[in-house]
Design a protein around this motif. Sequence first.
Motif, PDB file in Angstrom:
ATOM      1  N   GLN A  41       1.037  -1.109  -0.097  1.00  0.00           N
ATOM      2  CA  GLN A  41      -0.100  -0.062   0.102  1.00  0.00           C
ATOM      3  C   GLN A  41       0.958   1.294  -0.187  1.00  0.00           C
ATOM      4  O   GLN A  41       1.940   1.236   0.427  1.00  0.00           O
ATOM      5  N   LEU A  42       0.360   2.265  -0.655  1.00  0.00           N
ATOM      6  CA  LEU A  42       0.917   3.511  -0.566  1.00  0.00           C
ATOM      7  C   LEU A  42       0.446   4.493   0.758  1.00  0.00           C
ATOM      8  O   LEU A  42      -0.746   4.197   0.924  1.00  0.00           O
ATOM      9  N   ILE A  43       1.543   4.749   1.463  1.00  0.00           N
ATOM     10  CA  ILE A  43       0.977   5.504   2.906  1.00  0.00           C
ATOM     11  C   ILE A  43       1.398   7.077   2.625  1.00  0.00           C
ATOM     12  O   ILE A  43       2.512   7.143   2.491  1.00  0.00           O
ATOM     13  N   GLY A  44       0.505   7.824   2.473  1.00  0.00           N
ATOM     14  CA  GLY A  44       0.613   9.241   2.448  1.00  0.00           C
ATOM     15  C   GLY A  44       1.099   9.629   1.222  1.00  0.00           C
ATOM     16  O   GLY A  44       1.117   8.527   0.017  1.00  0.00           O
ATOM     17  N   PRO A  45       1.539  10.617   0.807  1.00  0.00           N
ATOM     18  CA  PRO A  45       1.752  11.259  -0.451  1.00  0.00           C
ATOM     19  C   PRO A  45       3.076  10.447  -0.870  1.00  0.00           C
ATOM     20  O   PRO A  45       4.008  10.334  -0.083  1.00  0.00           O
TER      21      PRO A  45
END
Length: 157
Positions: free
Chosen positions: A124-128
């Motif tokens: 998962q991408l967390i934050g920008p």
Amino acid sequence: MAGILIIAHAPLATALRECIAHIYGGCPARIGALDVLPDSDPVEVVQQANAEIERLREENGALVLTDMFGATPSNIAARLATLPQVRVLAGVNLPMLVRAVCYRATPLDMLVEKALTGAGKGVQLIGPAVPPPQNECGCAPAPCGEAVTSKTNPTGA
């Protein structure tokens, strides 16, 4: 309940098994780890892997998880894929392993599906991805010349 064998570049296999022990408050039965060292003899490691599969395999088989497809550990693991009731997955990560441990009592092919789903959902991408660049004053920078040109002249001429 399926046995699980992790075969990976040292020390990843042992580290993943230790993570499972941390999560579960002790290592569940029938989870093995085989760390492949840079100077390991692949023939010896294949023999060790076969012995581990025989030790770990349960009534619904065994799942072998390896780190990187095409590398020495996965080439060793691939030799186990020809054994009856053994499935091999490359790209092991902690979510894949946790999911595999949770679903060990399911039929082997369903266990494979659950482990693969866990692996994918665990990324998962967390934050920008990249913080927006800013000028010395803290303001966002002015758009580049190409962006301004394309907005004022959509044909690019």
